[in-house]
Design a protein around this motif. Structure first.
Motif, PDB file in Angstrom:
ATOM      1  N   TYR A  78      -3.596  -0.836   0.518  1.00  0.00           N
ATOM      2  CA  TYR A  78      -4.025  -2.084   0.324  1.00  0.00           C
ATOM      3  C   TYR A  78      -4.879  -2.460  -1.349  1.00  0.00           C
ATOM      4  O   TYR A  78      -5.433  -1.622  -2.403  1.00  0.00           O
ATOM      5  N   VAL A  79      -4.774  -3.206  -1.784  1.00  0.00           N
ATOM      6  CA  VAL A  79      -4.870  -3.730  -2.970  1.00  0.00           C
ATOM      7  C   VAL A  79      -6.357  -4.519  -3.365  1.00  0.00           C
ATOM      8  O   VAL A  79      -6.568  -5.645  -2.647  1.00  0.00           O
ATOM      9  N   PRO A 266       1.129  -4.541  -5.751  1.00  0.00           N
ATOM     10  CA  PRO A 266       1.816  -5.384  -4.895  1.00  0.00           C
ATOM     11  C   PRO A 266       3.222  -4.911  -4.350  1.00  0.00           C
ATOM     12  O   PRO A 266       3.584  -3.969  -5.614  1.00  0.00           O
ATOM     13  N   LEU A 267       3.170  -4.865  -3.857  1.00  0.00           N
ATOM     14  CA  LEU A 267       5.439  -4.301  -3.766  1.00  0.00           C
ATOM     15  C   LEU A 267       5.908  -5.087  -4.092  1.00  0.00           C
ATOM     16  O   LEU A 267       6.647  -4.879  -4.572  1.00  0.00           O
ATOM     17  N   ASN A 268       5.805  -6.122  -4.184  1.00  0.00           N
ATOM     18  CA  ASN A 268       6.598  -7.125  -5.252  1.00  0.00           C
ATOM     19  C   ASN A 268       7.947  -6.612  -5.337  1.00  0.00           C
ATOM     20  O   ASN A 268       8.448  -7.550  -5.885  1.00  0.00           O
TER      21      ASN A 268
ATOM     22  N   PHE B  90       6.309 -13.243  -1.503  1.00  0.00           N
ATOM     23  CA  PHE B  90       6.740 -12.504  -1.972  1.00  0.00           C
ATOM     24  C   PHE B  90       6.007 -11.097  -2.202  1.00  0.00           C
ATOM     25  O   PHE B  90       6.504  -9.906  -2.779  1.00  0.00           O
ATOM     26  N   ALA B  91       4.888 -10.939  -2.598  1.00  0.00           N
ATOM     27  CA  ALA B  91       4.016  -9.961  -3.000  1.00  0.00           C
ATOM     28  C   ALA B  91       3.704  -8.831  -1.914  1.00  0.00           C
ATOM     29  O   ALA B  91       3.732  -8.008  -2.646  1.00  0.00           O
ATOM     30  N   ASP B  92       4.570  -9.371  -0.983  1.00  0.00           N
ATOM     31  CA  ASP B  92       3.880  -8.164   0.247  1.00  0.00           C
ATOM     32  C   ASP B  92       5.101  -7.284   0.419  1.00  0.00           C
ATOM     33  O   ASP B  92       5.221  -6.629   1.537  1.00  0.00           O
ATOM     34  N   LEU B  93       6.036  -7.720   0.328  1.00  0.00           N
ATOM     35  CA  LEU B  93       7.372  -7.496   0.228  1.00  0.00           C
ATOM     36  C   LEU B  93       8.395  -6.621   0.058  1.00  0.00           C
ATOM     37  O   LEU B  93       8.292  -6.191  -1.121  1.00  0.00           O
ATOM     38  N   PRO B  95      10.720  -3.606  -0.939  1.00  0.00           N
ATOM     39  CA  PRO B  95      11.615  -3.372  -1.402  1.00  0.00           C
ATOM     40  C   PRO B  95      12.981  -2.743  -0.877  1.00  0.00           C
ATOM     41  O   PRO B  95      14.305  -2.669  -1.241  1.00  0.00           O
ATOM     42  N   PHE B 328      10.678  -8.569 -10.136  1.00  0.00           N
ATOM     43  CA  PHE B 328      10.780  -9.343  -8.896  1.00  0.00           C
ATOM     44  C   PHE B 328       9.641 -10.332  -9.272  1.00  0.00           C
ATOM     45  O   PHE B 328      10.112 -11.967  -9.092  1.00  0.00           O
TER      46      PHE B 328
ATOM     47  N   PHE C  49     -10.916  -3.929   3.603  1.00  0.00           N
ATOM     48  CA  PHE C  49      -9.501  -4.258   4.114  1.00  0.00           C
ATOM     49  C   PHE C  49      -9.415  -5.275   5.518  1.00  0.00           C
ATOM     50  O   PHE C  49      -8.832  -6.140   5.797  1.00  0.00           O
TER      51      PHE C  49
END
Ligand SMILES: Cc1ncc(COP(=O)(O)O)c(C=O)c1O
Ligand SMILES: Cc1ncc(COP(=O)(O)O)c(C=O)c1O
Lengths: 445, 485, 445, 485
Positions: A78-79, A266-268, B90-93, B95, B328, C49
């Motif tokens: 969680y961010v 975030p995973l981005n 996009f942000a939670d994807l 890789p 990304f 969260f």
């Protein structure tokens, strides 16, 4: 129409007059006709609204709403909203590299605090102000070890992320470096093997903790051995785990690197991330990247500056400790916000939650007939399970049930086709874990 | 301001984590546990927010200040690109999703972004193909040099060195060096370009290639580019284009059309993505056909049925150069930027970047001698040697400007020009802002004549002034804990 | 745990010591046992969260991804990203009312600019610094007219939003005011009727432009008549339309109000919105709400302050021009950003786009057999269509086809069950309009 | 700073709108068109962003400054509530959707937020039911008075006036007045509470009700509340609770349990939603059973099958008091805040709000006489009359504080206390911040003794100081165009 250009037609005429030319074209006289583009066939521009709509459509193609049990070094943590709120301040994200300290104390102090936070986590003496990401940070550490020792051999534990190992290999292709990868024994570093390889040519031993299989280890013995033969030890670490685990400093490690994504980023879809690096004080002058140091100004007021710049490319050019220039400063500031928000107690609690949830999942999955969970080596928030058939196929079926079930190890490890790497963070609830187990039970039945 | 660590109060907590909803089923053996206390600050969320808000206010930034930093292209960062990057899709994807069997179905939108960006950058530069993986300009350079090495190896060439003009950015020689090449520096001629005779003198069969910034860091577009590239190609050297200055020539000249074999671009310059106080950026690399097969994996491919996937099967590839597909969220911002501007908007970008720079040059050249008295491209280069003779150095002028609310131009770079002041206004600044800058510079010039000593304690309006950098380097206080131990 | 409380256990003890009591409970001694809550049964707290996850689930229950053709005074306009970026600056949204001008110049100047922008749009002399929303602004205007004229009769055009009319009626229930609502003739104000009603008791005529049916009008004649009998004219206007339409000032209107949602505010399921009000200069001292004025400081520097505060409740208490205190300041600042972004040309272009798209839709819908579009009265970006059956039912079926097809007028206008009010903003594309028409054709077939 | 209008340059444009994709099918007749040019500023997006960024930096704000504003409850606004409010599923929702047949299916999440919030606020206050429609505290008051009027009308009561203590906020008498009541003010006794004898003297059968702030604006909880409410109810008056100070008594006392008939709350105070530089806020109103049927429509109802809908069918309702369902995005933030804190967290809120206020009072009372020397609730009230005697007024102390980076407390309110300085620290501030404030106040006190004249040009560190308010009121320059015409 380009809405980011301020000049009006009138402005253009005035300015051309000042310059003393007739047209903008005249300013491009050095670009001769033979240099003209053979083509420049790009789509017509859109309005802001149209672009946002288009991106919204694209973004919606991504969200499969899969419940994520996938890690591999990149975790669904969680961010906190405060991270994003602070990062969206223009003063941080639209600033340039703090080369002018008087008008950059915000970024400089934040980076100093970040460095201090990384030192707190790793136990090391000094940290730099960021590198691109965990993979390239490990590459930089290896380059640094080669420089420091003047040796050419690298021993790399097979538990180091295969992604990192692959990219280090690409980078060193032309550098005449000898690479030796050691296998993993019961999920941990193979002591016998590493020990047999240690000799006066080894520049560094590279290990990872927790390793790619999620297994935790105490590498103090390896460090002792490496040091005895004059080699350095480089450890790639997962920062959230350091809330609980023995620090690399406590093991005697020389250079610590890691991926900072789990510190509030975030995973981005792969980036931007944050490479961190911390070293023993004696190695500071060989460290790549920017370093922020404390000093005082002409009136004796405490302040912060980029320091030891003589290591860097803009001063030292081809003799620099690295070619890095633009780094991941904003991500470092964000990580600093994250560390401050969690704090001493919260960070520990976060680590404990990750551990407890993963352990619970490990137990629940271990109860599924046909699924085998190795319990010999301790793990942190990720672990491997052995499935009765190809993990890639199982994952494919699990996707249809709404789960990103983990990472099939066969992709990077030969002979491990039936192994699945499962990550469980603080975000996964008990009921999600149980639903996952139920779905897996069906799929492997 | 106090450090956040200095605000720490034992027992204070700033964030509420979920309670655990699972039973505790295991403990970690003591030998694996950390001994040292984790001395992160103990502060409330308000403390954190207020601390960082206040810190931020100590910064200059594009959102509040003019930033005519030569070579850095500090253009406005459109706000809508931030909105795009924040979209959860996009942000939670994760890789690794597309690397799962069946997983690429869940990332089609993201792959399309990558695919289109590659195609458009190719069209913009005249290259055959692009990789978006490099994480910054210097990383692109390193990738590029590795591609060159792979090319030469495949051709059986024995190459030892890379030629770099003396006006080049420090990353060029540094990148070539870490990739294993020797560096040969070549001097500039009086017009600011590469001295062709000197170039000829160092070109040998051992030359792997030439790295050129184009327009170069003198703000000059080298009209001899054709000849230079013929010379380099004659020894089977490769022409490397450092795209940091592409903002000058969008739609006016494509590196691929004038002899370059490979390029890197800085999305955080030309394509308006934010600089973030030093990063993150993105440094995509494009190549002509002869280098394509060496590009890093993975590569984004569009299948005939329109689906995108990642292709890892390129035997000649130099391999992985980043963990994933590049930065990304930065690429996405650049993509949004291109979508909005389109081809015409991009070309206008360069038109006005160059117009603004020439305007500044003409308005200031009577006060500050220009290094090369000719039309400039997107940046112009002054020298403060005359001022320096009176004791007012480029850095003093820089500090004067800070008091005017203007971020100083780049100073002391390129190294070829003494007391260099390198000004890049970018296309996004208005004439009023340029005039405001001109006025400030002219006042600085006047003051340098009448009261040069006044410069020594600029800036006066900031919370600090003229830090002791020597002391910083000597004491190496780089960690709160170490410095207080 | 309440993460927004900074005091630690140790702090509490220290502070109690300073105060000289034993416990926090002791500080509540004035609350006697008989005052204790009989119950305080609230859910247990959650983590950030968990709250975000819960809200995400709730939010996802809302997005039906209906393509909106619904307006009724609240429109689906594009909100430029820069609006949100500026509004999310803590300096704006976490500031208090600018009572201390030295540390509030940001808000004060922004509100002065907002007032100026509203004056530019409406053509009026002075505007206040915001009211709650368009409905309550109209109520305040009416109260103001009663005060100014000392009369007790209000003539209200039936083209005024029925929502506004309803709430004005609630507010004035106890105020012994005579209300007369005039019917709509061919979609516009019924001149004959209004004219017949004008007498020396009428405090104000209230009109709306474009009216609730989307119809535009020139009310100059009504203004002349009202003024002749000493009444004021109040106009509720739609600001986007003012990019093209004759301004209320040009018609001679005395008090202008409106809903500012379309000036860069999200729809937000009903609020917060922005009520604006602008008046002739002579009426300024009767205007409700805060007003920001320009002045100079002790050293002669230009600055801005809340002015004419003697109108307000904190000074004048029961004699104030209104009871309003907290208003919609942040929304006003956001509207100011929006107006600046659009600018002279953009704002006009925005209005034109709305008009053109709506006209196109009107034509396309008019071609559907059984659907009748009245073309006699000109409209702006909203218009009514007559359907062969109950519009409410048609809308229900259109929802299933993915469209929020408009607002059925039968809900507020007796006898208009077959009428549908259709809004088309700049966001609707040609293909969306055509798809809408195709769906409607099916539904009414 | 220049106005944005003063930065305007003819022909400049800051935003790109979509091109029209429809044919032009009509034009508007000339008589309907505006004649006057629309003189909005012509600036670039960068101009706009930089202008407003710079403007924002001229503000104090909670995110950067301590804000001990009595009666305003300037507590920390948790960042996650902003994130919640920005979710497109909420932000993009059209308010008329649930009024369409079948439309409520598309707003179930939003209705659930409203429904739960109503229930929780009812539980917090001990009320039977709530309406969330009022758009701010004063709007809640007006709604409340209208409810009172409806009640009395239904009972056939002939009521003429509302009693308001002299310590009340200005909105109380103002709201009662606009609703058509006369106001009778009742004085406070020496302990800061309502003087019961004086109250008895004005209570008649024409008394519609009493508006009380509880704890009151003296920071005092009135222990006689039981008696007061008995007296008011004896004449069939209604007890109105101004909830602006609820932050003192969460979980400690519920208005419904101590005799109040209706309440308004300020979500932008107790429930942590941002003040926005003056708004928007939200002022929900809760009522006991006897007033429920008069509540405004619509009301949110949960059907037995769990579906929510809006009910408009209440014949006794006072009708619409807002266009829709209240300031939804503010309510949503408050809902998120309550979800996070839960019952225990809310109670802790009041505990620490009161603790902090008492701590401040004790630390400062030797320097600043307290208006009422007793335990205070969430705010404490000082008087600067002693300082004023030396020429240093409450406002001067306020301006002194600005130079310390502290937003001044509320001054000159309540009107009952001369030279009032009303301090409300809230629970979210740390002891270090309170001590910082105490130190500044003590320094101000010392300076007032030694050099009172020094105060007259505070603040010295801000871009402006001591604006000429008289001139502003005289000139009435409230519009860029008018003032330049
Ligand atoms: C001419 C030039 N080349 C290369 C670089 C390096 O790019 P990056 O900072 O993205 O690594 C820069 C950056 O300033 C530059 O100006
Ligand atoms: C005691 C009291 N009552 C009422 C109000 C009015 O509330 P609002 O400003 O939300 O209209 C306030 C606001 O400051 C207040 O302090």
């Amino acid at each position: 129409m380009n809405p980011y250009i301020a000049n009006t037609e009138q402005d253009v005429q005035t300015m051309l007059g000042v310059i003393g030319v007739d047209s903008i074209d005249a300013l491009f006289a050095d670009i001769r006709p033979e240099h003209a583009p053979r083509s420049f066939d790009l789509p017509a521009g859109l309005s802001e609204f149209e672009v946002i709509e288009r991106l919204r459509r694209l973004a919606s193609k991504n969200t499969g709403a899969l419940i994520p049990f996938i890690g591999g070094g990149y975790y669904d943590h969680y961010v906190p909203a405060a991270c994003g709120a602070i990062m969206s301040r223009g003063e941080f994200y639209t600033a340039y590299t703090p080369y002018q300290p008087e008008c950059s104390q915000g970024t400089l102090q934040a980076l100093f605090e970040y460095q201090s936070g990384i030192c707190a986590l790793t136990g090391m003496d000094v940290a730099n102000a960021s590198l691109y990401d965990g993979g390239t940070a490990l590459y930089e550490a290896m380059m640094m070890a080669l420089r420091v020792t003047g040796r050419k051999k690298i021993v790399m534990d097979g538990g180091v992320s295969p992604i990192y190992r692959k990219l280090i290999r690409s980078y060193t292709h032309n550098l005449h470096i000898e690479f030796i990868e050691t296998p993993v024994a019961h999920g941990q570093t193979d002591r016998a093997c590493v020990s047999a390889l240690m000799d006066k040519d080894v520049a560094a031993v590279i290990i990872q903790n927790p390793n790619f299989f999620g297994v935790i280890d105490d590498h103090a013995d390896i460090v002792a051995q490496a040091h005895a033969s004059g080699a350095l030890v480089i450890a790639s670490v997962y920062p959230v785990a350091l809330g609980l685990l023995k620090t690399p400093a406590e093991m005697g490690v020389d250079i610590v690197t890691g991926e900072g994504q789990s510190l509030g980023l975030p995973l981005n879809f792969g980036g931007p991330y944050l490479g961190f690096m911390a070293v023993r004080r004696a190695l500071i002058r060989q460290m790549p990247g920017r370093i922020v140091g404390e000093t005082v100004d002409a009136q004796g007021r405490r302040c912060f500056v980029n320091t030891l710049q003589a290591r860097e490319q803009h001063i030292r050019r081809e003799k620099a400790t690295s070619n890095i220039c633009t780094n991941a400063a904003l991500c470092a500031v964000q990580a600093s916000v994250f560390m401050a928000l969690m704090g001493r107690q919260g960070f520990r609690q976060l680590a404990q939650l990750n551990f407890d949830k993963a352990e619970y999942a490990r137990r629940v999955l271990g109860n599924i007939p046909g699924v085998e969970v190795k319990r010999s080596s301790p793990t942190f928030n990720e672990f491997t399970v052995y499935l009765p058939r190809d993990a890639a196929d199982v994952v494919e079926e699990m996707i249809l049930r709404g789960f990103a079930a983990g990472f099939p190890l066969g992709r990077y490890y030969e002979g491990m086709n039936n192994y699945l790497l499962v990550a469980v963070t603080e975000k996964r609830t008990k009921s999600e874990i149980e639903a996952y187990a139920a779905a897996l039970a069906e799929v492997v039945a | 301001m106090k450090l956040i660590f200095e605000q720490s109060v034992r027992g204070r907590q700033g964030f509420k984590l979920p309670d655990s909803d699972v039973p505790v089923t295991a403990v970690i053996a003591g030998k694996y546990l950390r001994q040292a206390e984790l001395l992160l600050p103990e502060v409330s969320e308000l403390d954190v927010v207020r601390h960082f808000t206040r810190l931020s206010r100590l910064n200059f930034s594009l959102d509040a200040n003019f930033y005519p930093l030569g070579s850095c292209t500090m253009k406005y960062n459109p706000k809508f690109t931030e909105k795009a990057a924040a979209m959860p899709g996009f942000a939670d994807l994760h890789p690794l999703l597309p690397q799962l069997k069946g997983g690429e179905r869940y990332v089609q939108g993201a792959l399309e972004v990558l695919y289109d960006t590659e195609r458009w950058l190719s069209e913009i530069t005249g290259m055959k193909a692009f990789t978006l993986q490099p994480l910054a300009g210097a990383h692109g350079e390193l990738t590029g040099i590795m591609l060159m090495a792979a090319y030469h190896k495949a051709r059986g060439n024995k190459k030892k060195h890379i030629i770099v003009p003396d006006s080049a950015h420090g990353t060029n020689p540094a990148s070539a060096a870490v990739a294993g090449y020797q560096i040969i520096s070549v001097a500039s001629d009086k017009k600011g370009g590469i001295d062709i005779e000197k170039l000829k003198a160092v070109l040998t069969v051992e030359t792997a290639g030439l790295m050129m910034t184009c327009p170069d860091t003198h703000g000059v577009f080298n009209s001899s580019i054709g000849e230079i590239s013929r010379l380099v190609h004659a020894v089977d050297g490769l022409m490397y284009y450092d795209g940091a200055n592409l903002n000058a020539t969008l739609g006016r000249c494509r590196p691929g059309d004038v002899g370059f074999d490979l390029v890197h671009l800085n999305l955080h310059k030309t394509f308006g993505t934010p600089h973030g106080g030093g990063g993150p950026g993105a440094g995509p690399v494009g190549v002509m056909g002869k280098l394509e097969k060496f590009l890093p994996v993975s590569r984004v491919v569009k299948r005939p049925d329109g689906l995108f996937y990642l292709d890892y099967g390129h035997p000649d590839s130099i391999g992985y150069i980043a963990s994933f597909y590049g930065n990304f969220a930065i690429i996405l911002r650049a993509y949004a930027y291109m979508l909005l501007l389109g081809g015409d908007g991009l070309k206008e970008t360069s038109d006005h970047a160059v117009l603004n720079a020439n305007y500044l040059m003409h308005r200031l050249k009577n006060n500050y001698p220009v290094a090369f008295d000719r039309i400039c491209m997107h940046e112009c280069l002054f020298s403060a040697t005359k001022h320096a003779a009176r004791g007012v150095h480029a850095i003093d002028i820089a500090k004067f400007l800070i008091d005017q609310g203007i971020h100083p131009p780049t100073v002391y770079f390129p190294l070829t020009v003494k007391e260099a002041i390198m000004v890049e206004p970018t296309e996004t600044e208005s004439r009023e802002t340029l005039d405001f800058f001109v006025d400030a510079m002219i006042r600085a010039d006047a003051l340098a004549r009448t009261d040069p000593a006044a410069f020594h304690d600029f800036p006066r309006t900031m919370p600090i002034s003229r830090p002791d950098e020597t002391r910083a380097a000597r004491e190496m206080n780089v960690n709160f804990f170490a410095s207080r131990a």
